[in-house]
Design an enzyme around this catalytic site. Structure first.
Site, PDB file in Angstrom:
ATOM      1  N   CYS A   1      -2.005  -2.738   7.753  1.00 31.78           N
ATOM      2  CA  CYS A   1      -1.883  -3.643   6.605  1.00 31.78           C
ATOM      3  C   CYS A   1      -0.571  -4.428   6.603  1.00 31.78           C
ATOM      4  O   CYS A   1      -0.554  -5.598   6.206  1.00 31.78           O
ATOM      5  CB  CYS A   1      -2.086  -2.861   5.315  1.00 31.78           C
TER       6      CYS A   1
ATOM      7  N   HIS B   1     -10.658   0.510  -2.748  1.00 31.45           N
ATOM      8  CA  HIS B   1     -12.029   0.463  -2.230  1.00 31.45           C
ATOM      9  C   HIS B   1     -13.075   0.995  -3.205  1.00 31.45           C
ATOM     10  O   HIS B   1     -12.803   1.931  -3.962  1.00 31.45           O
ATOM     11  CB  HIS B   1     -12.127   1.289  -0.942  1.00 31.45           C
TER      12      HIS B   1
ATOM     13  N   ASP C   1      -4.495  -0.809  -1.712  1.00 27.43           N
ATOM     14  CA  ASP C   1      -5.806  -0.690  -1.096  1.00 27.43           C
ATOM     15  C   ASP C   1      -6.722  -0.122  -2.194  1.00 27.43           C
ATOM     16  O   ASP C   1      -6.356   0.850  -2.866  1.00 27.43           O
ATOM     17  CB  ASP C   1      -5.688   0.280   0.090  1.00 27.43           C
TER      18      ASP C   1
ATOM     19  N   HIS D   1     -17.434   2.520   0.616  1.00 24.31           N
ATOM     20  CA  HIS D   1     -16.959   1.258   1.202  1.00 24.31           C
ATOM     21  C   HIS D   1     -17.297   1.176   2.694  1.00 24.31           C
ATOM     22  O   HIS D   1     -17.361   2.189   3.390  1.00 24.31           O
ATOM     23  CB  HIS D   1     -15.439   1.153   1.008  1.00 24.31           C
TER      24      HIS D   1
ATOM     25  N   ASP E   1       0.787  -1.243   0.000  1.00 22.44           N
ATOM     26  CA  ASP E   1       0.000   0.000   0.000  1.00 22.44           C
ATOM     27  C   ASP E   1       0.819   1.293   0.000  1.00 22.44           C
ATOM     28  O   ASP E   1       0.492   2.240   0.725  1.00 22.44           O
ATOM     29  CB  ASP E   1      -0.949   0.015   1.215  1.00 22.44           C
TER      30      ASP E   1
ATOM     31  N   HIS F   1     -10.922   6.749   1.512  1.00 23.93           N
ATOM     32  CA  HIS F   1      -9.538   6.686   1.024  1.00 23.93           C
ATOM     33  C   HIS F   1      -9.400   5.626  -0.058  1.00 23.93           C
ATOM     34  O   HIS F   1     -10.176   4.673  -0.113  1.00 23.93           O
ATOM     35  CB  HIS F   1      -8.574   6.389   2.178  1.00 23.93           C
TER      36      HIS F   1
ATOM     37  N   LYS G   1      -6.778  -5.037  -3.023  1.00 20.49           N
ATOM     38  CA  LYS G   1      -7.519  -5.619  -1.898  1.00 20.49           C
ATOM     39  C   LYS G   1      -8.489  -4.592  -1.331  1.00 20.49           C
ATOM     40  O   LYS G   1      -8.303  -3.391  -1.518  1.00 20.49           O
ATOM     41  CB  LYS G   1      -6.550  -6.092  -0.820  1.00 20.49           C
TER      42      LYS G   1
HETATM   43 ZN   LIG Z   1      -8.443   0.863   3.293  1.00 20.70          ZN
END
Ligand SMILES: [Zn+2]
Length: 246
Positions: A194, A91, A89, A95, A51, A124, A149
């Site tokens: 993460c 989303h 990341d 989310h 990330d 984010h 993810k």
């Molecule tokens: Zn996130």
């Protein structure tokens, strides 16, 4: 603190709780002395870069203090690895991990999801946005895989291996195992979310697991950093510095 019924739940509570753990574990921890440059990644080793995206550095929607400082270190580390995996990341708008999705909730509060407690974040890393792009200075030309993810609207995914429901695999374990990789070195953002969840899952999946501490930066929400290091240490994750890599 509630008594946890499962290791997964326990970990989530641990990462989410903290002042006590912070005092107990201390941020420094005991680190064995190691000569510089003694760990040589081999063909069965992979660097996992978690990330390192615009959202998690200054100017992004969920900046991690000093987040951009990991970029030159990771670029340098990359030269020591045959296998490099990058995560993003990623989303959906609205989310489930966004505070704005939950009426009356503010960022950094916690809510209860069907799969357990969930920290709520500012919006984010929305799919396809500049915010979700990899940091422009990240130079990983040999990286062979990008794992996205957190793209299921109702489930977060801190870990690069398993989503937050602790059931849905991302496919990364299969990818690594099928390619004969047995050891992973985890870097990126953020140490206590993460990176930690990725490292803990890597251990559980049987990988020898290192976290390269100076190539990570933390959010440290209510002592989450010390709690994460304690969890990782207990799970056998090895804590090293980038100078340890040959
Ligand atoms: Zn996130």
């Amino acid at each position: 603190m509630p008594v946890a019924a499962s290791p997964h739940l326990s970990r989530r509570l641990f990462l989410g709780s903290a002042a006590a753990a912070c005092l107990a574990a201390g941020l420094g921890g005991a680190r064995p002395a190691r000569a510089a440059g003694t760990i040589k990644p081999d063909a069965k080793s992979a660097l996992i870069v978690v990330d390192v995206q615009n959202c998690f550095v200054d100017g992004g929607t969920l900046p991690v203090k000093g987040g951009a400082q990991v970029v030159p270190l990771i670029n340098k580390l990359a030269g020591s690895f045959e296998n490099i995996v990058v995560t993003q990341d990623w989303h959906t708008p609205g989310h489930a991990s966004f505070a704005s999705t939950h009426a009356g909730k503010k960022p950094f509060e916690t809510t209860s999801m069907p799969y357990g407690p969930q920290v709520l974040w500012p919006d984010h890393c929305v799919q396809g946005s500049d915010d979700a792009a990899l940091h422009k200075d990240l130079k990983l030309p040999t990286a062979a895989l990008i794992v996205r993810k957190g793209f299921h609207k109702d489930v977060d995914s801190y870990s690069a291996f398993l989503e937050a429901d602790r059931k849905t695999p991302t496919g990364l374990a299969g990818y690594l195992k099928e390619r004969g990789i047995t050891t992973v070195f985890v870097t990126g953002l953020a140490t206590d979310f993460c990176v930690a969840w990725t490292a803990l899952d890597a251990r559980k999946l049987g990988f020898t697991t290192y976290v390269i501490e100076d190539a990570t930066r933390a959010i440290d929400l209510n002592g989450s950093l010390a709690a994460a290091w304690k969890q990782m240490s207990d799970a056998g994750v090895k804590r090293i510095q980038s100078s340890d890599i040959a």
